[in-house]
Design an enzyme around this catalytic site. Structure first.
Site, PDB file in Angstrom:
ATOM      1  N   HIS A  56     -10.455 -28.475 -35.247  1.00 18.06           N
ATOM      2  CA  HIS A  56     -11.580 -27.683 -34.741  1.00 18.06           C
ATOM      3  C   HIS A  56     -12.259 -28.386 -33.574  1.00 18.06           C
ATOM      4  O   HIS A  56     -13.481 -28.459 -33.483  1.00 18.06           O
ATOM      5  CB  HIS A  56     -12.576 -27.382 -35.857  1.00 18.06           C
ATOM      6  CG  HIS A  56     -11.976 -26.571 -36.960  1.00 18.06           C
ATOM      7  ND1 HIS A  56     -12.710 -26.133 -38.045  1.00 18.06           N
ATOM      8  CD2 HIS A  56     -10.721 -26.131 -37.178  1.00 18.06           C
ATOM      9  CE1 HIS A  56     -11.925 -25.457 -38.862  1.00 18.06           C
ATOM     10  NE2 HIS A  56     -10.714 -25.444 -38.354  1.00 18.06           N
TER      11      HIS A  56
ATOM     12  N   LYS B 172       0.835  -1.208   0.000  1.00 21.60           N
ATOM     13  CA  LYS B 172       0.000   0.000   0.000  1.00 21.60           C
ATOM     14  C   LYS B 172       0.865   1.252   0.000  1.00 21.60           C
ATOM     15  O   LYS B 172       0.586   2.226  -0.702  1.00 21.60           O
ATOM     16  CB  LYS B 172      -0.920  -0.004   1.232  1.00 21.60           C
ATOM     17  CG  LYS B 172      -1.686   1.312   1.392  1.00 21.60           C
ATOM     18  CD  LYS B 172      -2.631   1.288   2.584  1.00 21.60           C
ATOM     19  CE  LYS B 172      -3.334   2.641   2.723  1.00 21.60           C
ATOM     20  NZ  LYS B 172      -4.343   2.642   3.786  1.00 21.60           N
TER      21      LYS B 172
END
Length: 529
Positions: free
Chosen positions: A291, A150
């Site tokens: 595919h 932070k």
């Protein structure tokens, strides 16, 4: 006590590393960075075994108890949870008010935190008791990491030995820049978030059951690490990237690529489908996928024979396909593959000389990837949510001929029954109204991707050509009418396996009986959407 440092950072935001707090479980290269800090004139404050390791190396170190004035207690549960630690990590030194408060409180700020956390995930994986796992839930470490992250405007936070090279470079350069501290802070929050997801998942699944008996917990968390950016997604106008799960096996996302162009989005999708099919068999097996649907699946006495049979199913469609095997690729198989344009080959290994043969083709992607782990759950994203289910598996009773029910015709011979079992397993890898014809341990015709089962039967028969005579057939789900199996029977199929369960099962069975063929029902289906 070291005086608070309030020097103005350099234009790029570089802040000198004058005071460091070091508290690590993983002590890899700890002394290297500690020595570099000392040589640069930094003060090191440290905890428990980390402080002892540094001191034993003859390096100066201040025990954290000397800073807090409070002893480590409760078997180490409380060491750094103290205002003199967190005020030193959270003070925004850009603010005069914060600097003044530190002076008033007698707190010296830290410029650097080096911390990594207790090995909670490894402890759970080791089979440790719940109490032992609980003791590996780090509290003070995440608190310090979050405080430092932070306050990255003033503090740099290092959470992994993988970042030590960057740390050593920063020490030599006079500190981290603001951009570097921001990057470290982002990594630190990923570090604690991943840790918290692991703890929360364990608490909600092992310590207590939040699923209300359903097996699906009330909350699910996951973290994903970016592995690579991809050229594009399913289509060139779709940007895409590859991410790897923060937990579990490396899987396809962690495959080692030995040769060829970068994997594409569609390569990954097809390779995933190919591995699903190839590893459904115990005998040497090969699946060739296009595919996400098979153009050939086969087993053989060896992997080269399996490939030859799989390729023979549909050589036209196999051009440009993706191949997966459940055995190391032999030189003999590699010679066969080298004759055909192939996008990807994925195998658990390669025998000596096989990669060199395959690599004659410049662009073929050669992957080494471990077999998939059976079981577990799979997820699929939908708009605004996510679906979760247990993975479909083979090898259960409904996949074994010994547990099937003969509903039409004479019992199949051992040879025919083996083909039916093969077809039943292979059809699991076919999408949308799957019909798979097989003979001799190999697919000979596949019908897939249709919105009705009749068209899939027609397609399978057409693909098989003359090979349909005497072949067996598998259907991933029941036949709603007798028209589908009638197409197969008229073409020459001699035995069929299917789940059963249609309201018109009697009509379907009657058609098979009338044709003098054999039909088994499994009692379970293998949809693959």
């Amino acid at each position: 006590m070291t005086e608070p440092q309030t020097a103005t950072p350099a234009p790029e935001g570089r802040r000198p590393l004058r005071r460091a707090l070091v508290s690590v479980y993983d002590k890899t290269e700890l002394l290297t960075v500690a020595r570099a800090l000392v040589d640069a004139g930094a003060e090191i404050v440290s905890t428990g075994s980390t402080a002892r390791t540094i001191a034993d190396a003859g390096l100066p170190v201040t025990p954290v108890e000397d800073v807090t004035g409070f002893p480590e207690c409760l078997d180490g549960r409380v060491k750094t949870l103290h205002p003199k630690v967190h005020a030193g990590l959270l003070a925004d030194l850009r603010l005069e008010s914060h600097r003044d408060q530190l002076d008033e409180l007698g707190v010296a700020p830290f410029d650097l935190l080096i911390s990594n956390l207790y090995p909670f995930t490894a402890t759970v994986a080791s089979g440790a008791t719940p109490d032992e796992c609980v003791e590996q839930i780090d509290i003070g470490g995440p608190a310090m990491v979050r405080s430092s992250a932070k306050n990255h405007a003033s503090v740099a936070v290092v959470t992994s030995p993988d970042q030590y090279d960057a740390l050593l470079a920063a020490i030599a350069a006079g500190g981290f820049t603001l951009a570097e501290r921001q990057g470290l802070a982002a990594a630190a929050f990923v570090h604690t978030a991943t840790y918290d997801v692991a703890v929360a998942s364990w608490m909600g699944n092992v310590v207590t059951d939040t699923s209300a008996g359903s097996g699906f917990p009330a909350w699910v968390g996951a973290t994903w690490d970016k592995v690579a950016g991809l050229r594009y997604g399913e289509n060139p106008h779709q940007p895409a990237a590859l991410y790897r799960s923060g937990y579990g096996d490396a899987g396809l996302a962690g495959a080692q690529q030995l040769h060829g162009k970068e994997m594409s989005y569609n390569n990954y999708v097809d390779t995933d489908a190919a591995r699903r099919s190839a590893h459904d068999f115990e005998a040497p097996a090969v699946a060739i996928i296009k595919h996400a649907n098979p153009c050939g699946i086969a087993v053989g006495a060896d992997i080269a024979e399996a490939h030859r049979l799989a390729h023979a199913c549909d050589p036209v469609s196999a051009f440009g396909g993706v191949i997966a095997t459940n055995r190391p690729v032999s030189v003999a198989m590699a010679e066969q593959v080298a004759e055909v344009f192939t996008e990807v080959i994925a195998a658990p290994g390669y025998e000596d000389g096989a990669v060199e043969v395959l690599a004659r083709k410049k662009n073929i992607r050669i992957l080494v990837v471990d077999p998939p782990t059976p079981g577990g759950v799979e997820m699929r994203g939908i708009d605004g949510g996510m679906l979760m289910q247990h993975r479909d598996q083979v090898g259960l009773e409904h996949d074994q001929a010994a547990h099937w029910t003969l509903v039409a015709g004479e019992p199949a011979s051992a040879e025919t029954l083996a083909d039916l079992e093969f077809a039943w397993r292979a059809v699991r890898g076919v999408k949308s109204n799957a019909i798979l014809l097989a003979a001799g341990g190999a697919s000979v015709g596949v019908g897939m991707g249709q919105v009705n089962r009749v068209d899939s039967c027609k397609l399978a028969v057409e693909r098989a050509g003359d090979r349909v005579q005497g072949a067996v057939a598998a259907s991933d789900a029941f036949f709603p009418f007798a028209d589908g199996p009638q197409i197969l029977l008229d073409a020459g199929v001699r035995a069929i396996v299917q789940p059963g369960g249609s309201v018109r099962d009697e009509e379907v069975v009657a058609a098979v009986q009338a044709a003098g063929a054999t039909m088994y029902v499994t009692g379970a289906r293998h949809f693959y959407h």
